[in-house]
Design a protein around this motif. Structure first.
Motif, PDB file in Angstrom:
ATOM      1  N   TRP A  59       1.960   6.151  -9.179  1.00  0.00           N
ATOM      2  CA  TRP A  59       0.528   6.077  -8.428  1.00  0.00           C
ATOM      3  C   TRP A  59       0.320   4.925  -8.588  1.00  0.00           C
ATOM      4  O   TRP A  59      -0.460   4.947  -7.556  1.00  0.00           O
ATOM      5  CB  TRP A  59      -0.595   6.980  -9.393  1.00  0.00           C
ATOM      6  CG  TRP A  59      -1.702   6.609  -9.221  1.00  0.00           C
ATOM      7  CD1 TRP A  59      -2.195   7.066  -8.618  1.00  0.00           C
ATOM      8  CD2 TRP A  59      -2.522   5.038  -9.742  1.00  0.00           C
ATOM      9  NE1 TRP A  59      -3.641   7.226  -8.368  1.00  0.00           N
ATOM     10  CE2 TRP A  59      -3.876   5.687  -8.343  1.00  0.00           C
ATOM     11  CE3 TRP A  59      -2.710   4.668 -10.621  1.00  0.00           C
ATOM     12  CZ2 TRP A  59      -4.674   5.144  -8.825  1.00  0.00           C
ATOM     13  CZ3 TRP A  59      -3.751   3.249 -10.204  1.00  0.00           C
ATOM     14  CH2 TRP A  59      -5.094   3.499  -9.544  1.00  0.00           C
ATOM     15  N   ILE A  60       0.606   3.834  -9.163  1.00  0.00           N
ATOM     16  CA  ILE A  60       0.329   2.162  -9.215  1.00  0.00           C
ATOM     17  C   ILE A  60       1.197   1.964  -7.844  1.00  0.00           C
ATOM     18  O   ILE A  60       1.043   1.447  -7.176  1.00  0.00           O
ATOM     19  CB  ILE A  60       0.784   1.769 -10.211  1.00  0.00           C
ATOM     20  CG1 ILE A  60       0.154   2.034 -11.663  1.00  0.00           C
ATOM     21  CG2 ILE A  60       1.124  -0.093  -9.703  1.00  0.00           C
ATOM     22  CD1 ILE A  60       0.521   1.444 -12.880  1.00  0.00           C
ATOM     23  N   ARG A  61       2.150   2.634  -7.772  1.00  0.00           N
ATOM     24  CA  ARG A  61       3.535   2.047  -6.453  1.00  0.00           C
ATOM     25  C   ARG A  61       2.480   2.467  -4.936  1.00  0.00           C
ATOM     26  O   ARG A  61       2.450   1.735  -4.567  1.00  0.00           O
ATOM     27  CB  ARG A  61       4.573   2.661  -6.461  1.00  0.00           C
ATOM     28  CG  ARG A  61       5.507   2.455  -5.270  1.00  0.00           C
ATOM     29  CD  ARG A  61       7.346   3.107  -5.550  1.00  0.00           C
ATOM     30  NE  ARG A  61       8.006   2.205  -6.556  1.00  0.00           N
ATOM     31  CZ  ARG A  61       8.571   1.078  -6.859  1.00  0.00           C
ATOM     32  NH1 ARG A  61       8.385   0.792  -5.203  1.00  0.00           N
ATOM     33  NH2 ARG A  61       8.773   0.642  -7.930  1.00  0.00           N
ATOM     34  N   GLU A  62       2.235   3.511  -5.325  1.00  0.00           N
ATOM     35  CA  GLU A  62       1.140   4.350  -4.012  1.00  0.00           C
ATOM     36  C   GLU A  62       0.029   3.317  -3.912  1.00  0.00           C
ATOM     37  O   GLU A  62      -0.825   3.663  -2.187  1.00  0.00           O
ATOM     38  CB  GLU A  62       0.879   5.473  -3.933  1.00  0.00           C
ATOM     39  CG  GLU A  62       2.507   6.386  -4.371  1.00  0.00           C
ATOM     40  CD  GLU A  62       2.835   7.823  -4.311  1.00  0.00           C
ATOM     41  OE1 GLU A  62       0.724   8.324  -4.903  1.00  0.00           O
ATOM     42  OE2 GLU A  62       3.442   8.645  -3.930  1.00  0.00           O
ATOM     43  N   ASN A  63      -0.959   3.063  -5.082  1.00  0.00           N
ATOM     44  CA  ASN A  63      -2.177   2.965  -5.209  1.00  0.00           C
ATOM     45  C   ASN A  63      -2.111   0.995  -5.983  1.00  0.00           C
ATOM     46  O   ASN A  63      -2.622   1.194  -6.995  1.00  0.00           O
ATOM     47  CB  ASN A  63      -3.089   3.382  -5.678  1.00  0.00           C
ATOM     48  CG  ASN A  63      -2.885   4.624  -5.756  1.00  0.00           C
ATOM     49  OD1 ASN A  63      -3.864   5.355  -4.288  1.00  0.00           O
ATOM     50  ND2 ASN A  63      -2.232   5.699  -5.335  1.00  0.00           N
ATOM     51  N   ALA A  64      -0.990   0.576  -5.577  1.00  0.00           N
ATOM     52  CA  ALA A  64      -1.375  -1.270  -6.076  1.00  0.00           C
ATOM     53  C   ALA A  64      -1.959  -1.467  -6.243  1.00  0.00           C
ATOM     54  O   ALA A  64      -2.719  -2.840  -7.052  1.00  0.00           O
ATOM     55  CB  ALA A  64       0.279  -1.840  -5.452  1.00  0.00           C
ATOM     56  N   GLU A  65      -3.140  -2.077  -4.586  1.00  0.00           N
ATOM     57  CA  GLU A  65      -4.109  -2.672  -4.362  1.00  0.00           C
ATOM     58  C   GLU A  65      -5.384  -2.118  -5.148  1.00  0.00           C
ATOM     59  O   GLU A  65      -5.576  -3.000  -6.240  1.00  0.00           O
ATOM     60  CB  GLU A  65      -4.448  -2.639  -3.094  1.00  0.00           C
ATOM     61  CG  GLU A  65      -5.890  -3.476  -2.395  1.00  0.00           C
ATOM     62  CD  GLU A  65      -5.327  -3.914  -1.285  1.00  0.00           C
ATOM     63  OE1 GLU A  65      -6.920  -4.471  -0.736  1.00  0.00           O
ATOM     64  OE2 GLU A  65      -5.272  -2.969  -0.560  1.00  0.00           O
ATOM     65  N   VAL A  66      -4.910  -0.666  -5.352  1.00  0.00           N
ATOM     66  CA  VAL A  66      -6.809  -0.413  -5.943  1.00  0.00           C
ATOM     67  C   VAL A  66      -6.675  -0.227  -7.751  1.00  0.00           C
ATOM     68  O   VAL A  66      -7.570  -0.966  -8.413  1.00  0.00           O
ATOM     69  CB  VAL A  66      -6.129   1.013  -5.675  1.00  0.00           C
ATOM     70  CG1 VAL A  66      -7.934   1.885  -6.678  1.00  0.00           C
ATOM     71  CG2 VAL A  66      -7.161   1.605  -4.538  1.00  0.00           C
ATOM     72  N   PHE A  67      -4.920  -0.634  -8.104  1.00  0.00           N
ATOM     73  CA  PHE A  67      -5.069  -0.622  -9.298  1.00  0.00           C
ATOM     74  C   PHE A  67      -5.201  -1.973 -10.166  1.00  0.00           C
ATOM     75  O   PHE A  67      -5.852  -2.154 -11.069  1.00  0.00           O
ATOM     76  CB  PHE A  67      -3.048  -0.964 -10.454  1.00  0.00           C
ATOM     77  CG  PHE A  67      -2.848  -0.955 -11.167  1.00  0.00           C
ATOM     78  CD1 PHE A  67      -3.255   0.117 -11.883  1.00  0.00           C
ATOM     79  CD2 PHE A  67      -2.120  -2.372 -11.321  1.00  0.00           C
ATOM     80  CE1 PHE A  67      -2.890  -0.105 -13.554  1.00  0.00           C
ATOM     81  CE2 PHE A  67      -1.693  -2.100 -12.439  1.00  0.00           C
ATOM     82  CZ  PHE A  67      -2.052  -1.865 -13.927  1.00  0.00           C
ATOM     83  N   ASP A  68      -4.953  -2.875  -8.840  1.00  0.00           N
ATOM     84  CA  ASP A  68      -4.862  -4.178  -9.015  1.00  0.00           C
ATOM     85  C   ASP A  68      -6.261  -4.976  -9.211  1.00  0.00           C
ATOM     86  O   ASP A  68      -7.145  -5.747  -9.864  1.00  0.00           O
ATOM     87  CB  ASP A  68      -4.415  -5.289  -8.204  1.00  0.00           C
ATOM     88  CG  ASP A  68      -3.130  -5.463  -9.171  1.00  0.00           C
ATOM     89  OD1 ASP A  68      -2.826  -6.086  -9.775  1.00  0.00           O
ATOM     90  OD2 ASP A  68      -1.795  -6.195  -8.261  1.00  0.00           O
ATOM     91  N   ILE A  69      -7.327  -4.413  -8.064  1.00  0.00           N
ATOM     92  CA  ILE A  69      -8.873  -3.933  -8.275  1.00  0.00           C
ATOM     93  C   ILE A  69      -9.245  -4.112  -9.541  1.00  0.00           C
ATOM     94  O   ILE A  69     -10.248  -4.759 -10.118  1.00  0.00           O
ATOM     95  CB  ILE A  69      -9.204  -3.628  -6.753  1.00  0.00           C
ATOM     96  CG1 ILE A  69      -8.700  -4.664  -5.430  1.00  0.00           C
ATOM     97  CG2 ILE A  69     -10.611  -3.820  -7.259  1.00  0.00           C
ATOM     98  CD1 ILE A  69      -9.043  -3.591  -4.315  1.00  0.00           C
ATOM     99  N   GLY A  70      -8.753  -2.989 -10.154  1.00  0.00           N
ATOM    100  CA  GLY A  70      -9.313  -2.223 -11.238  1.00  0.00           C
ATOM    101  C   GLY A  70      -9.581  -3.160 -12.817  1.00  0.00           C
ATOM    102  O   GLY A  70      -9.761  -3.740 -13.187  1.00  0.00           O
TER     103      GLY A  70
END
Length: 235
Positions: free
Chosen positions: A6-17
């Protein structure tokens, strides 16, 4: 624990969180750990496949009477065996490093949660009734609980850390009664099914809930240390 896929597919969302919690971006570091894990697994699998193929080739060489080829293949298989041990160690270490990093990540806030530095930035959504007004300075609930011998913060701190309490006597009974009332209400009137799961939990399911390491650090380890300390004093 977060799913690295999930992190690989949503890296930007993860870092924004993470940034919303005042934390540094971490996706790049986690993906590098995952790349190392993948590379270690690939090397181990390739070596295993080559060893299996070479073992079969030894049989074919012996059958064909090619002693020199058979000897060379046996040497290769021996070297691959040693390499496999190193690759498997590398693989275990890579997996452990990634799991440790993932297990230590706090949850990211939901989109509807307002940003803030601490509880002072909380947003009041609604209020029911009016706060009571007293003709004296009221005591805090924990001061009353300690004075009545119903709340023990000192022991709770030794067991679980700050912001925990051991309820005693009538207060412990009240807490148990409220839990029973809640269960009876929701199972009897709202269609829920009561479940009594095992008291212990394996590591993997706990890690999947993202808080196993925190639970061990905050609750179980201090409790075990306290119990062992008391047993030592008794001995």
């Amino acid at each position: 624990m977060y799913d690295i896929k999930w992190i690989r597919e949503n890296a930007e969302v993860f870092d924004i969180g993470r940034q919303r919690r005042g934390l540094e971006p971490l996706a790049e570091k986690l993906l590098a750990l995952d790349d190392a894990r993948r590379a270690a697994i690939a090397k181990s699998q390739a070596a295993q496949e080559r060893r299996n193929a070479a073992s079969k080739e030894i049989g074919a060489a012996l059958k064909a009477g090619d002693a020199s080829l058979s000897k060379a293949l046996k040497i290769e298989v021996g070297e691959l065996k040693e390499s496999l041990m190193a690759f498997e160690t590398e693989e275990r270490e890579a997996i452990a490093a990634l799991d440790k990093a993932l297990a230590e990540i706090p949850n990211t806030p939901l989109d509807e949660v307002p940003d803030g530095r601490d509880e002072n930035d909380n947003v009041e959504l609604h209020r029911v009734g009016e706060p009571p007004h007293f003709g004296f300075a009221p005591k805090e609930h924990f001061d009353i609980g300690e004075a009545l011998g119903l709340m023990d913060f000192e022991t709770a701190t030794k067991i679980s850390g700050a912001r925990f309490v051991v309820n005693k006597g009538a207060l412990a009974r009240l807490e148990r009664a409220l839990a029973a009332f809640m269960l009876d209400l929701h199972t009897g009137e709202h269609g829920y099914t009561e479940v009594n799961p095992p008291s212990s939990c394996a590591t993997r399911p706990c890690l999947a809930r993202r808080n196993c390491r925190s639970f061990w650090r905050i609750s179980l380890r201090p409790m075990l240390d306290l119990l062992m300390s008391r047993e030592t004093k008794k001995g």
